[in-house]
Design an enzyme around this catalytic site. Structure first.
Site, PDB file in Angstrom:
ATOM      1  N   LYS A 129       3.278 -14.573  -7.060  1.00 46.85           N
ATOM      2  CA  LYS A 129       4.553 -13.883  -7.248  1.00 46.85           C
ATOM      3  C   LYS A 129       4.343 -12.658  -8.141  1.00 46.85           C
ATOM      4  CE  LYS A 129       8.732 -14.736 -10.014  1.00 46.85           C
ATOM      5  NZ  LYS A 129       9.430 -15.768 -10.802  1.00 46.85           N
TER       6      LYS A 129
ATOM      7  N   HIS B 266      11.562 -22.865  -9.818  1.00 46.26           N
ATOM      8  CA  HIS B 266      11.421 -21.952 -10.943  1.00 46.26           C
ATOM      9  C   HIS B 266      11.327 -22.760 -12.231  1.00 46.26           C
ATOM     10  CE1 HIS B 266      12.129 -18.591 -13.625  1.00 46.26           C
ATOM     11  NE2 HIS B 266      12.240 -17.754 -12.612  1.00 46.26           N
TER      12      HIS B 266
ATOM     13  N   ASP C 117      11.643 -17.724  -1.960  1.00 43.38           N
ATOM     14  CA  ASP C 117      11.934 -16.316  -2.237  1.00 43.38           C
ATOM     15  C   ASP C 117      10.690 -15.493  -2.574  1.00 43.38           C
ATOM     16  OD1 ASP C 117      11.433 -17.379  -4.742  1.00 43.38           O
ATOM     17  OD2 ASP C 117      13.300 -16.690  -5.648  1.00 43.38           O
ATOM     18  N   ASN C 118       9.608 -16.139  -2.915  1.00 44.34           N
ATOM     19  CA  ASN C 118       8.331 -15.470  -3.203  1.00 44.34           C
ATOM     20  C   ASN C 118       7.285 -16.543  -3.395  1.00 44.34           C
ATOM     21  OD1 ASN C 118      10.173 -14.682  -6.057  1.00 44.34           O
ATOM     22  ND2 ASN C 118       8.589 -16.259  -6.161  1.00 44.34           N
TER      23      ASN C 118
ATOM     24  N   CYS D 124      12.332 -12.706  -7.264  1.00 41.70           N
ATOM     25  CA  CYS D 124      13.559 -13.458  -6.976  1.00 41.70           C
ATOM     26  C   CYS D 124      14.736 -12.558  -6.631  1.00 41.70           C
ATOM     27  CB  CYS D 124      13.931 -14.319  -8.184  1.00 41.70           C
ATOM     28  SG  CYS D 124      12.617 -15.371  -8.818  1.00 41.70           S
TER      29      CYS D 124
ATOM     30  N   ARG E  16      16.482 -11.901  -2.788  1.00 44.70           N
ATOM     31  CA  ARG E  16      17.889 -12.251  -2.592  1.00 44.70           C
ATOM     32  C   ARG E  16      18.694 -11.061  -2.080  1.00 44.70           C
ATOM     33  NH1 ARG E  16      15.872 -16.131  -5.543  1.00 44.70           N
ATOM     34  NH2 ARG E  16      16.978 -18.111  -5.744  1.00 44.70           N
TER      35      ARG E  16
ATOM     36  N   HIS F 209      21.627 -14.254  -9.157  1.00 44.66           N
ATOM     37  CA  HIS F 209      20.670 -13.307  -9.738  1.00 44.66           C
ATOM     38  C   HIS F 209      20.588 -11.967  -9.017  1.00 44.66           C
ATOM     39  CE1 HIS F 209      16.615 -12.558 -11.925  1.00 44.66           C
ATOM     40  NE2 HIS F 209      17.657 -12.213 -12.676  1.00 44.66           N
TER      41      HIS F 209
ATOM     42  N   LYS G  40      21.538 -20.489  -7.521  1.00 42.23           N
ATOM     43  CA  LYS G  40      21.103 -19.264  -8.195  1.00 42.23           C
ATOM     44  C   LYS G  40      21.560 -18.029  -7.436  1.00 42.23           C
ATOM     45  CE  LYS G  40      16.836 -16.791  -9.434  1.00 42.23           C
ATOM     46  NZ  LYS G  40      15.408 -16.908  -9.750  1.00 42.23           N
TER      47      LYS G  40
ATOM     48  N   ASP H 275      12.979 -21.533  -4.821  1.00 43.40           N
ATOM     49  CA  ASP H 275      12.594 -20.526  -5.814  1.00 43.40           C
ATOM     50  C   ASP H 275      11.149 -20.755  -6.262  1.00 43.40           C
ATOM     51  OD1 ASP H 275      12.615 -18.618  -7.848  1.00 43.40           O
ATOM     52  OD2 ASP H 275      14.606 -19.163  -8.531  1.00 43.40           O
ATOM     53  N   ASP H 276      10.295 -19.735  -6.083  1.00 44.02           N
ATOM     54  CA  ASP H 276       8.911 -19.785  -6.572  1.00 44.02           C
ATOM     55  C   ASP H 276       8.088 -20.900  -5.929  1.00 44.02           C
ATOM     56  OD1 ASP H 276       9.804 -17.753  -8.182  1.00 44.02           O
ATOM     57  OD2 ASP H 276       9.343 -18.731 -10.083  1.00 44.02           O
TER      58      ASP H 276
END
Length: 731
Positions: free
Chosen positions: A381, A214, A320-321, A61, A65, A121, A119, A23-24
């Protein structure tokens, strides 16, 4: 008659799938992509597999996903931006449409057992409560077991946890050495061990999605100490060093140069020594979190290897980004204060330097180090420039890869992952799922590239859109536009890049090739029409407020009876910028009682009403500022109503403690909940995890608590634009 049993296990079993989604994490953050951060387990997978340098995501995010799960564009499946957001438009419902089956739903008919860790989301947060609805939760979308959190983020020491479809407490605390990443790895290993015990003849899909990296950036202190020293050289040096390594590794072409610093990022040397110390420490927490995650991913990989399954498992590791811009120019030690109008000046950051990454911090690093994480790309992001959408991707599958450790430079997109996995496994996407006709897969398999470094990209065109930022890639060219919120879309300045020769968007060719730019712009509009992107609308602030109001249904009274479980924050009473009353009906035994009546939040922010030393106490903890009021008399034995009433006046308030409706203490404050109460939810009778106030966890109430009632007055005055900024800053 003798019964002959047939063998169940296939002598050539189908492949398993391990899908690791970080994540991130920026393009340059893995060691094998040029970083100083130790990621030996990811790098080992890359050494035995492939690194893709042209992999693209969707800039956020939830959206990545949704695309990863379905093999379709995120607007197509109803997740145009945040899972928190529902505009009523088909492309912006915040929930994956039923006609877009997930990878788990597509693999289930082929005999796969599907497990989800971490996660999620892609469920609207107003559907995250104990009564669901559960059709958008992992078990409602094809997974057989789930352990993780539904929201954009969670505290790593005091997480919001769900097991299958039940909210649970974390099995440890900061004091006992608990960290969510380790717990997630433990649960992943447990699920696979259970699988081997119960269904070894069946293949499995495991989606492992830790919270790292994140915010909040939280990790063991020795690791943070280590990386703080490394990053004391500053972001300019980090960018330079990473680019040199990327060229050496072949991640970027020889001759690649860094673009100018992102807007409003100053040279490292222009900052004071105190600022540099804080920034390096914040970057150290981020790096430590990634290192720590790699260590525990290594445990999971070791288990799969020990059970002789690794070479029969397709392993994918990605982000994810790009790295996030939500830390702002100066970063945060505890972002919950600034979210609620309490500034965090540099002196306060310096004072809390050694606490960064600990249980009472909600830290995020500043723009300069986010820029460095995305080296050598532009922006971050949320943006559709490379820094937001170009990410690392590692794939390991020995049976398909003739050149372990190789590089693949083809353009590919997150929508292409699911069709590639299906292609590798030899599974066709079903035409119906649960009786619902399915939308066509929109991604394309890049399976040929696993064995052929010169294989063409799987498709010729891919659009991008996020918060009005737009972009389109077509046959090696990219047009992209940054959109300033609140400005006319026709005023956006489109840029043109030939990515095949300018991978990091340094040379804008818009003026030299206006015809090509016009063609790409027209293609963007066609793609937008095809995939439910339209109408373009950056008035998200108002729509966030409308979403919250519509799904709360104007509710002004909440009754929480003894025996109730945990309530996540998005379905708890919304006390932000309004007047309210909390009442607890209790019985105090002759010997007295103490403990929490109701608590919403954690150490970084929240509120708690409790009894301590015989007194009724309320703590309004806004971003770590403990505003405590105690009753002027003891709580007597017997049946009583204990309460707290807040009367809002503008951005301030007057709080009153009540025993049987009689005032027993008052407080005045200029710090009330402005944008966000907490990421952690609400409990009655105890305060689980890191506590809102200064008592020890869980500080269970020792009297008899019958019920808690919360009454909301109709005087809420939210700043809708600021609410949007908070939501966007935390996806």
């Amino acid at each position: 008659m003798a019964i002959v049993w047939c063998a169940v296990r296939n002598p050539s079993p189908p492949l398993n799938v391990l899908l690791v989604l970080l994540d991130d994490v920026g393009f340059a953050d893995f060691g094998s992509y040029g970083s100083e951060i130790a990621t030996p387990n990811i790098d080992a997978l890359a050494g035995e597999g492939l690194r893709y340098t042209g992999f693209h995501t969707t800039a956020m995010c939830s959206t990545t996903r949704a695309a990863l799960l379905t093999g379709r564009n995120h607007h197509s499946v109803g997740v145009g931006c945040l899972a928190n957001f529902d505009s009523g438009l088909a492309g912006y419902r915040g929930k994956i449409a039923a006609e877009a089956g997930t990878l788990a739903e597509m693999l289930e008919p082929a005999g796969y057992r599907n497990y989800m860790i971490g996660k999620w989301h892609v469920t609207p947060l107003f559907e995250s409560g104990p009564t669901g609805p559960f059709d958008g939760w992992p078990l409602g979308r094809g997974f057989h077991h789930y352990y993780g959190f539904l929201d954009a983020e969670t505290d790593q020491y005091s997480p919001e946890l769900i097991q299958d479809q039940t909210h649970i407490s974390a099995p440890g605390s900061y004091e006992t050495g608990y960290h969510l990443t380790e717990d997630l790895a433990d649960q992943a290993i447990r699920m696979l061990a259970d699988h081997e015990a119960g269904a070894p003849a069946h293949p499995w899909l495991l989606w492992f999605a830790p919270g790292a990296c994140h915010a909040p950036h939280q990790a063991p202190k020795p690791l943070i100490d280590h990386y703080s020293g490394i990053f004391s050289k500053g972001w300019d040096a980090v960018r330079t060093d990473r680019l040199a390594r990327q060229i050496e590794l072949g991640i970027v072409p020889v001759g690649t140069e860094l673009p100018p610093r992102n807007d409003h990022v100053q040279p490292w040397a222009d900052h004071t020594s105190d600022e540099q110390r804080v920034f390096a420490r914040l970057a150290g927490a981020y790096a430590a979190m990634l290192d720590h995650t790699d260590q525990h991913l290594g445990r999971l990989i070791s288990f799969i290897r020990a059970t002789n399954q690794l070479d029969n498992t397709v392993v994918l590791v990605m982000s994810d980004n790009g790295a996030s811009q939500e830390g702002g120019p100066l970063g945060f030690v505890n972002a919950m204060g600034p979210f609620n109008g309490i500034p965090e000046d540099m002196a306060e950051k310096v004072k809390r330097l050694d606490q960064i990454g600990g249980p009472d911090t909600h830290s995020n690093f500043p723009w300069g180090f986010a820029m460095a994480a995305n080296s050598p790309l532009k922006r971050y992001k949320q943006n559709t420039h490379g820094g937001g959408i170009r990410d690392p991707l590692v794939i390991r599958l020995p049976s398909h890869i003739p050149d372990p450790g190789g590089l693949r430079h083809q353009f590919c997109h997150v929508t292409d992952i699911a069709p590639t996995i299906l292609d590798v496994l030899g599974v066709k996407a079903p035409k119906t799922v649960k009786g619902i006709h399915q939308r066509a897969i929109e991604g394309a398999s890049f399976l040929p590239s696993l064995s052929d470094a010169e294989a063409p990209p799987p498709k010729s065109t891919q659009y991008f859109e996020m918060f009005g930022h737009r972009g389109i890639w077509h046959k090696g060219w990219k047009a992209v536009a940054y959109h300033a919120p609140g400005t006319p879309f026709e005023n956006d300045q489109w840029e043109l890049y030939h990515l095949d020769s300018d991978m990091n968007e340094r040379i804008d060719l818009a003026a030299e090739e206006p015809g090509r730019l016009a063609d790409l712009q027209q293609r963007w509009w066609v793609e937008a029409q095809n995939y439910q992107v339209l109408p373009l609308d950056d008035r998200f602030a108002l729509r966030f407020a409308e979403t919250a109001e519509r799904h709360r249904g104007g509710r002004t009274k909440y009754e929480f009876w003894a025996g109730m479980g945990h309530l996540p924050t998005d379905v708890a009473p919304d006390l932000r910028t309004r007047s309210y009353t909390i009442e607890a009906n209790v019985t105090i035994p002759p010997a007295g009682a103490e403990g929490v009546l109701v608590a919403h939040g954690d150490a970084t922010s929240g509120y708690s009403l409790y009894v301590q030393d015989g007194l009724l106490v309320h703590d309004l903890n806004v971003g770590g500022s403990h505003q405590i009021v105690r009753s002027n008399r003891q709580v007597p034995e017997g049946d009583h109503t204990l309460g707290f009433a807040m009367k809002r006046s503008g951005g301030a308030g007057v709080g009153t403690l009540l025993i049987n409706d009689e005032p027993v203490g008052t407080m005045e404050t200029s710090s009330i909940f402005f944008l966000l109460i907490s990421w952690s939810g609400l409990d009655i009778g105890l305060d689980r995890g890191t506590t809102v106030s200064t008592y020890p966890s869980p500080f269970k109430f020792t009297g008899e608590l019958h019920k808690v009632t919360v009454l909301l007055e109709d005087d809420q005055a939210l700043d809708s634009q600021a609410s949007l900024d908070t939501a966007a800053a935390t996806d």
